[in-house]
Design an enzyme around this catalytic site. Structure first.
Site, PDB file in Angstrom:
ATOM      1  N   MET A   1     -18.432   3.797  28.175  1.00 30.28           N
ATOM      2  CA  MET A   1     -17.798   4.182  26.912  1.00 30.28           C
ATOM      3  C   MET A   1     -18.039   5.668  26.624  1.00 30.28           C
ATOM      4  O   MET A   1     -17.162   6.351  26.087  1.00 30.28           O
ATOM      5  CB  MET A   1     -18.309   3.305  25.764  1.00 30.28           C
TER       6      MET A   1
ATOM      7  N   PHE B   1     -57.253   2.867  14.920  1.00 31.55           N
ATOM      8  CA  PHE B   1     -56.628   2.593  16.212  1.00 31.55           C
ATOM      9  C   PHE B   1     -55.474   1.597  16.037  1.00 31.55           C
ATOM     10  O   PHE B   1     -55.621   0.577  15.385  1.00 31.55           O
ATOM     11  CB  PHE B   1     -57.672   2.010  17.176  1.00 31.55           C
ATOM     12  N   GLN B   2     -54.340   1.921  16.608  1.00 33.19           N
ATOM     13  CA  GLN B   2     -53.116   1.122  16.516  1.00 33.19           C
ATOM     14  C   GLN B   2     -52.697   0.852  15.066  1.00 33.19           C
ATOM     15  O   GLN B   2     -52.187  -0.210  14.736  1.00 33.19           O
ATOM     16  CB  GLN B   2     -53.248  -0.202  17.291  1.00 33.19           C
TER      17      GLN B   2
ATOM     18  N   LYS C   1     -55.723  -7.765   9.869  1.00 25.59           N
ATOM     19  CA  LYS C   1     -56.491  -8.675  10.725  1.00 25.59           C
ATOM     20  C   LYS C   1     -57.560  -9.450   9.952  1.00 25.59           C
ATOM     21  O   LYS C   1     -57.767 -10.632  10.203  1.00 25.59           O
ATOM     22  CB  LYS C   1     -57.148  -7.867  11.856  1.00 25.59           C
TER      23      LYS C   1
ATOM     24  N   GLU D   1     -41.952  -5.776  23.165  1.00 27.64           N
ATOM     25  CA  GLU D   1     -41.628  -6.272  21.827  1.00 27.64           C
ATOM     26  C   GLU D   1     -40.136  -6.177  21.530  1.00 27.64           C
ATOM     27  O   GLU D   1     -39.594  -6.986  20.772  1.00 27.64           O
ATOM     28  CB  GLU D   1     -42.412  -5.517  20.762  1.00 27.64           C
TER      29      GLU D   1
END
Lengths: 575, 163
Positions: free
Chosen positions: A482, A117-118, A167, A55
């Protein structure tokens, strides 16, 4: 009689709304909470979905697409880890004011707050790094919320907007109508600048003896590059661009005196310090630009033009603020300049340019081109030559980013794509994918380092899937350059964890992902390798340049110092 | 300097956390915050008491205005205004102090709103200084519980903060 509105499921509404919004690409990654949406995406071809490998990659790709095209980037992720992985790209876009519309799946409404869940509180997690976010609680609100999200993301000072969609909403149905307009009583960005303020500003600008134009990412985002060019050329004043503003004014123009700030040019920083009128346009006086605020522009009256009132006088007091869209304000200023033949007195301006010429003669970006070991600056200089300065260049974060900004002379806006505000390593490769997707025929180069590149290396797989012929320029110095530079300067050369041990073989790595890999370890081979790579119009080429490990970025204004207190390389100190 | 900011805010879930989050994320002071719906159910009125230099207050003002849920921000401290806060105090009130506490409550124009054998619950309204003075007047050992609403404010005269 009006046509009857179709009754659609939430997932269909989502896809229809994107079509009606004119969205071409959605970057994303599927998962449980967005399966209804993915099913609808499958059934049509107008809205094209680009499957990233993470993602974070999808988010940066959408961001790169937005930066290069000026259109909003669209990201679609699932609930839970899908959205937490997207937080870095969302924050990246937020810091650089990039219009991004992020859709995250959410667990069904009745499970919210149940540790399902999730499940994650996407609204709560993203709140501090979005311009605004919405939780859709009713399918009847879905279309209007999508419209609002695009409107907020792209208007005023742009930024990311997240829409969290449970959902169950994507399975419910209602009548669909995409709103033509959107009206939000609490959100009305200013467009036109105040005419009185504009006239006052012009008077001050024309009376300047040592004027300086300092312009930032706002000019690029506001598509005001043409107006800025007219304004600057009419006045004949010196101009500097911030890291985010490069390309807004052509770097090859003699009025351009380089980038300013921590690794800006000596002449740009000195001109900032000594100017008597500073004209700041779409820039936000970031700490990497100003250095020590107490010593910032001590002799200057300051005009600041910005669409975001909160950017004005945030860090530095301003004499004449103008709140408005930079394109609109510059158009007004140009109109007044055309009517009014008055210009700054030529004699002081000539003396000012003479002074700037002296600063320029220091040649602060000088480096040794006659070494066998590759100097990273040389690679970028050659890339600039061979691409005629016309490539899209993305970068990651660190030394290579600063060298790219210093040595690739951008003449056009939206060609330089980097994470300036948040400084996100891992940005370059996925951002390049988004750019290449938008401009399939263009040369897109990702200037990176071996530490940054591996942070989103999985996206090489996406590049193969969509045949994205990005040219990856890996400036491989086996250090987090750096970090190493700061440790050398400020930590007595204790190189704590900045060494990249156990690196992969980047040539074989590229090949294993189905791409071309090349290793270059001598200066003499740099140009040939770049030429060959640029010829391969349909292949991704990863060029692993083994560069000088000890090279540092100069000049440098150390943190907490003033703009007039720059260091050149150690062998050449300033008088 | 202390400032009282009055806000009109969309009455939506999340608006409060956006405002509270802004103060913590940008390290702005927040002395008190009170919020409730107005006569228009879609709008909440919020009073934030904060402090800082003029430059900080200007930033707070601008940053609040930038939030999409915020409709209007007014700095009440810029002109004459009225501030009120409501406080409920539960005190131990036994024996001879029982009468004395009642007297003090009257002096502060408070009211005893609940009584038990050993306690009083007292309601006092006023500005912060008055409520502080009332607490000062009590013996700290008598105070069982203090609840304050935080300041609410409104401008004097005909000026009204409306949509």
């Amino acid at each position: 009689m009006a046509a009857q509105k179709p009754v659609l499921r939430g997932a269909e509404i989502f896809v229809r709304a994107l079509k009606d919004e004119g969205v071409e690409y959605v970057f994303g990654y599927p998962g449980g909470a967005v399966l209804h949406i993915y099913d609808e995406l499958f059934k049509q071809e107008e809205v094209k979905h680009i499957l990233a490998r993470h993602e974070q990659g999808a988010g940066h790709a959408a961001d790169g697409y937005a930066r290069a095209t000026g259109k909003p980037g669209v990201l679609l992720v699932t609930s839970g880890p899908g959205v937490t992985n997207a937080v870095t790209p969302i924050a990246t876009a937020y810091m650089d004011s990039i219009p991004l519309v992020v859709f995250s799946g959410q667990v069904p409404k009745h499970l919210i707050g149940n540790d399902a869940f999730q499940e994650v509180d996407a609204i709560g997690i993203t709140r501090p790094c979005v311009k605004h976010n919405f939780l859709v609680k009713d399918v009847r609100d879905l279309a209007a919320t999508i419209k609002k999200a695009f409107f907020i993301a792209t208007s005023g000072r742009p930024g990311p907007v997240l829409v969290d969609i449970p959902k169950d909403i994507t399975a419910q149905s209602c009548e669909y109508e995409y709103p033509q307009n959107v009206e939000i009583r609490s959100y009305r960005p200013v467009v036109r600048g105040h005419p009185g303020q504009i006239r006052r500003a012009l008077k001050l600008i024309l009376g300047a003896k040592k004027p300086m134009l300092y312009t930032g990412g706002g000019v690029v985002l506001g598509n005001a590059s043409e107006e800025l060019r007219e304004f600057t050329r009419t006045l004949g004043y010196p101009i500097t661009n911030t890291l985010m503003g490069l390309g807004a004014f052509p770097a090859s123009d003699r009025q351009f005196i380089g980038m300013l700030g921590m690794h800006g040019t000596y002449e740009a920083n000195m001109a900032m310090h000594h100017c008597d009128v500073l004209i700041a346009i779409g820039a936000r006086f970031d700490d990497r630009v100003t250095g020590d605020l107490a010593q910032f522009c001590p002799y200057a009256k300051i005009v600041h033009i910005d669409v975001d009132p909160a950017s004005i006088a945030k860090n530095v007091p301003v004499d004449i603020p103008i709140v408005g869209d930079v394109k609109s304000v510059l158009t007004d200023l140009n109109g007044l300049l055309r009517e009014n033949p008055e210009r700054a007195e030529p004699q002081p301006l000539a003396e000012w340019w003479k002074q700037i010429g002296e600063w320029q003669s220091v040649d602060c970006l000088r480096f040794n081109r006659n070494t066998e070991v590759i100097k990273p600056q040389y690679v970028i200089e050659k890339l600039w030559e061979l691409t005629g300065g016309d490539a899209y260049v993305t970068s990651d974060v660190g030394q290579h980013q600063m060298w790219a900004a210093q040595f690739y002379k951008f003449d056009q806006p939206r060609r330089w794509i980097n994470s300036g505000g948040l400084g996100t390593m891992g940005f370059g490769l996925p951002a390049a994918m988004g750019v290449q997707m938008a401009f399939p025929e263009a040369t897109v180069a990702c200037i990176t380092g071996e530490a940054s590149l591996v942070m989103c290396i999985q996206e090489l797989s996406t590049c193969l899937q969509y045949r994205l012929p990005v040219k990856v320029i890996n400036l491989n110095n086996r250090y987090m350059g750096m970090v190493r530079q700061w440790q050398e300067f400020f930590y007595d050369k204790r190189y704590s964890h900045s060494y990249m041990d156990a690196l992969p073989d980047f040539v074989m790595l590229a090949q294993s992902f189905g791409h071309v890999g090349v290793r270059v370890d001598k200066t003499a081979d740099v140009e040939g390798a770049l030429r060959e790579a640029l010829k391969q119009k349909d292949r991704l080429v990863l060029m692993d340049f083994i560069t000088d490990q000890t090279e540092n970025v100069y000049p440098m204004m150390a943190s907490g110092k003033g703009q007039h207190e720059m260091h050149l390389s150690p062998d050449r100190e300033l008088a | 300097m202390r400032h009282i900011l009055s806000l009109l805010v969309e009455n939506e879930a999340g608006a409060l956390s956006r405002i509270a989050g802004l103060f913590s994320a940008r390290a702005f002071n927040i002395e008190s915050l009170s919020v409730a719906p107005t006569e228009d159910a879609s709008v909440s009125r919020m009073t934030v008491v904060t402090s800082g230099s003029d430059q900080i207050i200007e930033q707070i003002h601008k940053q609040l205005n930038k939030l999409v849920d915020v409709i209007k921000v007014v700095d009440l401290s810029e002109s004459p205004h009225i501030e009120r806060e409501l406080m409920l105090v539960k005190v131990q009130a036994k024996g001879e102090v029982r009468e004395e506490i009642k007297r003090m409550t009257d002096i502060f124009r408070g009211r005893i709103v609940d009584v038990s054998d050993n306690t009083y619950t007292i309601e006092v309204t006023g500005d912060g200084a008055k409520l502080g003075a009332f607490l000062q007047g009590l013996d700290p050992r008598q105070i069982l519980e203090v609840v304050r609403t935080g300041t609410s404010g409104i401008a004097r005269g005909e000026k009204a903060i409306r949509l």
